[in-house]
Enzyme design. Sequence first.
Site, PDB file in Angstrom:
ATOM      1  N   ARG A  77       1.277  -1.243  -0.094  1.00 41.08           N
ATOM      2  CA  ARG A  77       0.253  -0.064   0.538  1.00 41.08           C
ATOM      3  C   ARG A  77       1.229   1.363   0.250  1.00 41.08           C
ATOM      4  O   ARG A  77       1.710   1.309   1.208  1.00 41.08           O
ATOM      5  CB  ARG A  77      -1.109   0.009   1.183  1.00 41.08           C
ATOM      6  CG  ARG A  77      -1.905   1.371   1.280  1.00 41.08           C
ATOM      7  CD  ARG A  77      -3.086   1.134   2.201  1.00 41.08           C
ATOM      8  NE  ARG A  77      -3.125   2.836   2.703  1.00 41.08           N
ATOM      9  CZ  ARG A  77      -3.553   3.145   3.748  1.00 41.08           C
ATOM     10  NH1 ARG A  77      -2.743   2.786   4.871  1.00 41.08           N
ATOM     11  NH2 ARG A  77      -4.001   4.525   3.351  1.00 41.08           N
ATOM     12  N   HIS A 121      -3.075  10.764   0.701  1.00 48.83           N
ATOM     13  CA  HIS A 121      -2.757  11.001   1.806  1.00 48.83           C
ATOM     14  C   HIS A 121      -2.231  11.871   2.085  1.00 48.83           C
ATOM     15  O   HIS A 121      -0.699  11.966   2.834  1.00 48.83           O
ATOM     16  CB  HIS A 121      -1.087   9.369   1.473  1.00 48.83           C
ATOM     17  CG  HIS A 121      -1.295   8.796   2.841  1.00 48.83           C
ATOM     18  ND1 HIS A 121      -1.026   7.557   3.091  1.00 48.83           N
ATOM     19  CD2 HIS A 121      -0.800   9.602   4.246  1.00 48.83           C
ATOM     20  CE1 HIS A 121      -0.952   7.498   4.564  1.00 48.83           C
ATOM     21  NE2 HIS A 121      -0.724   7.850   5.125  1.00 48.83           N
ATOM     22  N   GLU A 166      -7.495   8.353   5.888  1.00 46.27           N
ATOM     23  CA  GLU A 166      -7.616   9.194   7.423  1.00 46.27           C
ATOM     24  C   GLU A 166      -8.555  10.569   7.470  1.00 46.27           C
ATOM     25  O   GLU A 166      -7.779  11.423   7.942  1.00 46.27           O
ATOM     26  CB  GLU A 166      -6.101   9.265   8.066  1.00 46.27           C
ATOM     27  CG  GLU A 166      -5.949   7.768   8.654  1.00 46.27           C
ATOM     28  CD  GLU A 166      -4.991   7.277   9.195  1.00 46.27           C
ATOM     29  OE1 GLU A 166      -4.144   8.715   9.890  1.00 46.27           O
ATOM     30  OE2 GLU A 166      -3.963   6.670  10.232  1.00 46.27           O
ATOM     31  N   ASN A 294      -7.740   1.928   9.867  1.00 50.81           N
ATOM     32  CA  ASN A 294      -6.375   2.039  10.037  1.00 50.81           C
ATOM     33  C   ASN A 294      -6.497   2.001  11.760  1.00 50.81           C
ATOM     34  O   ASN A 294      -7.619   3.017  12.083  1.00 50.81           O
ATOM     35  CB  ASN A 294      -5.858   4.120   9.696  1.00 50.81           C
ATOM     36  CG  ASN A 294      -5.406   3.437   8.101  1.00 50.81           C
ATOM     37  OD1 ASN A 294      -5.279   2.294   7.924  1.00 50.81           O
ATOM     38  ND2 ASN A 294      -4.915   4.479   7.854  1.00 50.81           N
ATOM     39  N   TYR A 296      -4.491   2.263  16.151  1.00 53.04           N
ATOM     40  CA  TYR A 296      -3.005   2.632  16.301  1.00 53.04           C
ATOM     41  C   TYR A 296      -3.504   2.116  18.311  1.00 53.04           C
ATOM     42  O   TYR A 296      -2.788   1.352  19.102  1.00 53.04           O
ATOM     43  CB  TYR A 296      -2.921   3.439  16.670  1.00 53.04           C
ATOM     44  CG  TYR A 296      -1.944   3.365  15.061  1.00 53.04           C
ATOM     45  CD1 TYR A 296      -2.115   4.131  13.622  1.00 53.04           C
ATOM     46  CD2 TYR A 296      -0.154   3.312  14.776  1.00 53.04           C
ATOM     47  CE1 TYR A 296      -2.190   4.269  12.234  1.00 53.04           C
ATOM     48  CE2 TYR A 296      -0.400   3.034  13.115  1.00 53.04           C
ATOM     49  CZ  TYR A 296      -1.262   3.939  11.975  1.00 53.04           C
ATOM     50  OH  TYR A 296      -0.296   4.336  10.844  1.00 53.04           O
ATOM     51  N   GLU A 353      -3.574   0.298   8.398  1.00 50.88           N
ATOM     52  CA  GLU A 353      -2.209   0.368   9.243  1.00 50.88           C
ATOM     53  C   GLU A 353      -2.974  -0.158  10.399  1.00 50.88           C
ATOM     54  O   GLU A 353      -3.964  -0.169  10.592  1.00 50.88           O
ATOM     55  CB  GLU A 353      -2.272   2.219   8.519  1.00 50.88           C
ATOM     56  CG  GLU A 353      -1.499   2.671   8.345  1.00 50.88           C
ATOM     57  CD  GLU A 353      -2.089   4.397   8.239  1.00 50.88           C
ATOM     58  OE1 GLU A 353      -1.624   4.666   8.863  1.00 50.88           O
ATOM     59  OE2 GLU A 353      -2.515   4.599   7.104  1.00 50.88           O
ATOM     60  N   GLU A 406       7.235  10.954   9.818  1.00 47.37           N
ATOM     61  CA  GLU A 406       6.071  10.668  11.144  1.00 47.37           C
ATOM     62  C   GLU A 406       5.460  12.521  11.496  1.00 47.37           C
ATOM     63  O   GLU A 406       5.403  12.714  11.885  1.00 47.37           O
ATOM     64  CB  GLU A 406       6.212  10.220  12.237  1.00 47.37           C
ATOM     65  CG  GLU A 406       5.422   9.943  13.057  1.00 47.37           C
ATOM     66  CD  GLU A 406       3.819   9.279  11.921  1.00 47.37           C
ATOM     67  OE1 GLU A 406       4.263   8.366  11.626  1.00 47.37           O
ATOM     68  OE2 GLU A 406       2.879   9.926  12.351  1.00 47.37           O
ATOM     69  N   TRP A 407       5.153  12.593   9.979  1.00 43.15           N
ATOM     70  CA  TRP A 407       4.493  14.565  10.728  1.00 43.15           C
ATOM     71  C   TRP A 407       4.880  14.882  11.053  1.00 43.15           C
ATOM     72  O   TRP A 407       5.722  15.448  10.961  1.00 43.15           O
ATOM     73  CB  TRP A 407       3.045  13.813  10.264  1.00 43.15           C
ATOM     74  CG  TRP A 407       2.496  12.997   9.172  1.00 43.15           C
ATOM     75  CD1 TRP A 407       2.083  11.548   9.229  1.00 43.15           C
ATOM     76  CD2 TRP A 407       2.113  13.254   8.034  1.00 43.15           C
ATOM     77  NE1 TRP A 407       2.079  11.032   8.187  1.00 43.15           N
ATOM     78  CE2 TRP A 407       1.386  11.635   7.443  1.00 43.15           C
ATOM     79  CE3 TRP A 407       2.705  14.642   6.985  1.00 43.15           C
ATOM     80  CZ2 TRP A 407       1.945  11.350   6.053  1.00 43.15           C
ATOM     81  CZ3 TRP A 407       2.243  13.787   6.140  1.00 43.15           C
ATOM     82  CH2 TRP A 407       1.650  12.607   5.155  1.00 43.15           C
TER      83      TRP A 407
HETATM   84  N1  LIG Z   1      -6.357  12.748  19.077  1.00 40.68           N
HETATM   85  N2  LIG Z   1      -6.512  13.882  19.586  1.00 40.68           N
HETATM   86  N3  LIG Z   1      -5.456  13.713  19.838  1.00 40.68           N
HETATM   87  C1  LIG Z   1      -5.470  15.620  20.514  1.00 40.68           C
HETATM   88  C2  LIG Z   1      -4.293  16.102  20.383  1.00 40.68           C
HETATM   89  O1  LIG Z   1      -3.137  15.645  19.264  1.00 40.68           O
HETATM   90  C3  LIG Z   1      -2.189  15.809  18.891  1.00 40.68           C
HETATM   91  C4  LIG Z   1      -1.612  14.379  18.276  1.00 40.68           C
HETATM   92  O2  LIG Z   1      -2.897  13.598  17.568  1.00 40.68           O
HETATM   93  C5  LIG Z   1      -3.080  12.685  16.480  1.00 40.68           C
HETATM   94  C6  LIG Z   1      -3.734  11.852  15.967  1.00 40.68           C
HETATM   95  C7  LIG Z   1      -3.717  11.152  15.256  1.00 40.68           C
HETATM   96  C8  LIG Z   1      -2.541  10.661  14.531  1.00 40.68           C
HETATM   97  C9  LIG Z   1      -2.425   9.764  13.731  1.00 40.68           C
HETATM   98  C10 LIG Z   1      -1.321   9.403  12.886  1.00 40.68           C
HETATM   99  N4  LIG Z   1      -1.603   8.747  12.570  1.00 40.68           N
HETATM  100  C11 LIG Z   1       0.096   7.845  11.744  1.00 40.68           C
HETATM  101  C12 LIG Z   1      -0.319   7.736  10.806  1.00 40.68           C
HETATM  102  N5  LIG Z   1      -1.341   7.131   9.498  1.00 40.68           N
HETATM  103  C13 LIG Z   1      -1.335   7.485   8.397  1.00 40.68           C
HETATM  104  C14 LIG Z   1       0.566   7.618   8.336  1.00 40.68           C
HETATM  105  O3  LIG Z   1       0.847   8.418   7.540  1.00 40.68           O
HETATM  106  C15 LIG Z   1       0.945   7.101   9.826  1.00 40.68           C
HETATM  107  O4  LIG Z   1       1.690   8.350   9.712  1.00 40.68           O
HETATM  108  N6  LIG Z   1      -1.717   8.246  12.636  1.00 40.68           N
HETATM  109  N7  LIG Z   1      -3.305   9.050  13.428  1.00 40.68           N
HETATM  110  C16 LIG Z   1      -1.162  11.629  15.184  1.00 40.68           C
HETATM  111  C17 LIG Z   1      -1.447  12.952  16.254  1.00 40.68           C
END
Ligand SMILES: N=NNCCOCCOc1ccc(-c2cn(C[C@@H]3NC[C@@H](O)[C@H]3O)nn2)cc1
Length: 449
Positions: A77, A121, A166, A294, A296, A353, A406-407
């Site tokens: 993927r 994405h 997502e 997805n 986690y 994921e 990782e963003w």
């Molecule tokens: N939930 N509320 N939080 C309140 C405040 O949040 C602060 C941070 O929040 C988040 C919530 C979710 C994520 C997240 C990351 N991934 C992993 C990626 N999936 C797609 C792929 O690219 C992977 O890299 N999945 N989800 C990050 C930050």
Amino acid sequence: MSIVQFPKEMKWGVATASYQIEGAVNEGGRGLSIWDTFSKTPGKVKNGDNGDVACGSYHRYKEDVEMMDDLGVDFYRFSVAWPRIFPDGTGEVNQAGLDYYHRLVDELLEKGIQPMCTLYHWDLPQALQDQGGWGNRQTIDAFVNYANTMFEAFEGKIKHWITFNEPWCASFLSNYMGVHAPGNQDLQLAVDVAHHMNVAHGKAVSDFRKLGIEGQIGYAPNVEWNEPYSNRQEDIDACKRANAFHLDWFFDPVFKGEYPKFLVDLFEKNGAQLHVEPGDMEIISQPIDFLGINYYSGSVARYKENEGLFEHERIDTGFQKTDIGWNIYPEGFYNVLTHIHKTYGDVPIYITENGSCYNEEPENGRVRDSKRIDYLQQHLIALDRAMKSGVNIKGYLTWSLMDNFEWAEGYTMRFGIVHVNYRTLERTKKDSFYWYKQMISNGFFERLS
Ligand SMILES: N=NNCCOCCOc1ccc(-c2cn(C[C@@H]3NC[C@@H](O)[C@H]3O)nn2)cc1
């Protein structure tokens, strides 16, 4: 010794995404994306990291496919960078961009690995953001044009398509919480963005059918699970609200053709109107062939008056956590999968994921990531339980093949079963790579606990 045995028809894979691994952001005619802009905005990404080089996969895709061939996966993927296909989002197609993905897909097919292609994405062309991005309803048609271009260009080669990855992250995390690109903090905008993405999803599915493209199409929402701390109604209701934020808001429109009224009302109470146009809900609820999930992590949670949008708070019940600080909660995986099956029916599901963040470095050429192996085991045990409860699971793809961008965490958080040295781009297969390879080959694994 007890083993967990999967059906012989179970499919296995790995997942990545364009901005997180490709690099080569100024090559092959690629245009700028909102993540190029966001990552270069001071304070948005840890250490000021960005995807300029990432894992260098634009040039190293053959090496990456070699690793997948060694792993023995059925699926890879990956996502397409929209700005490689349409540098300004619309207009003239960039043939060099299509050519890159043809090289990647041809390499996969030669090894007998099926491509599973994510169209969106998160790397929206910046030129479209400059015109309002997903807050502008016209972006819907720009997306559909891009999707149709990809469907036709890869007809017969790519047979599994994912419209959006997502959408909760791409709408609410990015436009209400401001954590991801483009970094807005505006609930009305986030509600508009989510709806426009839902409509874009439906229109792409509808055109996929009209074009008679061979293959299957779905989308890949991310889900978490909030388990009530007590059986007090206020705790149960608080968890329902929090779960609905990720689940109902993106599942009900597709599977029921309507938004959850209690959330529409809650958003309205907070100043955000849902702007639905005639025909929108019919187009969104086009039947899909599969659902990507997805997952986690999750939490035990309870009611807390005036706490955030949903008057809910997560509580620390002593769950072990991964290196990114997320609870290890395999029970939540079982709970959310059985909830989806009960609520939305027998739709075929791929786990698109699931994975964990552990930041071990190589020692003498080896990465001893036993905690990642334990996370995988625990979640595959939960998956097996869900399958035995009747959930229609077709496959499991772990996030991620390799460590990557990782963003907002930049390169500080590692989710790969392959380690990447970001200075040299050298790949090192971790212990989890070899465990996953053995499990795929056997179709079972021995439970360690
Ligand atoms: N939930 N509320 N939080 C309140 C405040 O949040 C602060 C941070 O929040 C988040 C919530 C979710 C994520 C997240 C990351 N991934 C992993 C990626 N999936 C797609 C792929 O690219 C992977 O890299 N999945 N989800 C990050 C930050």
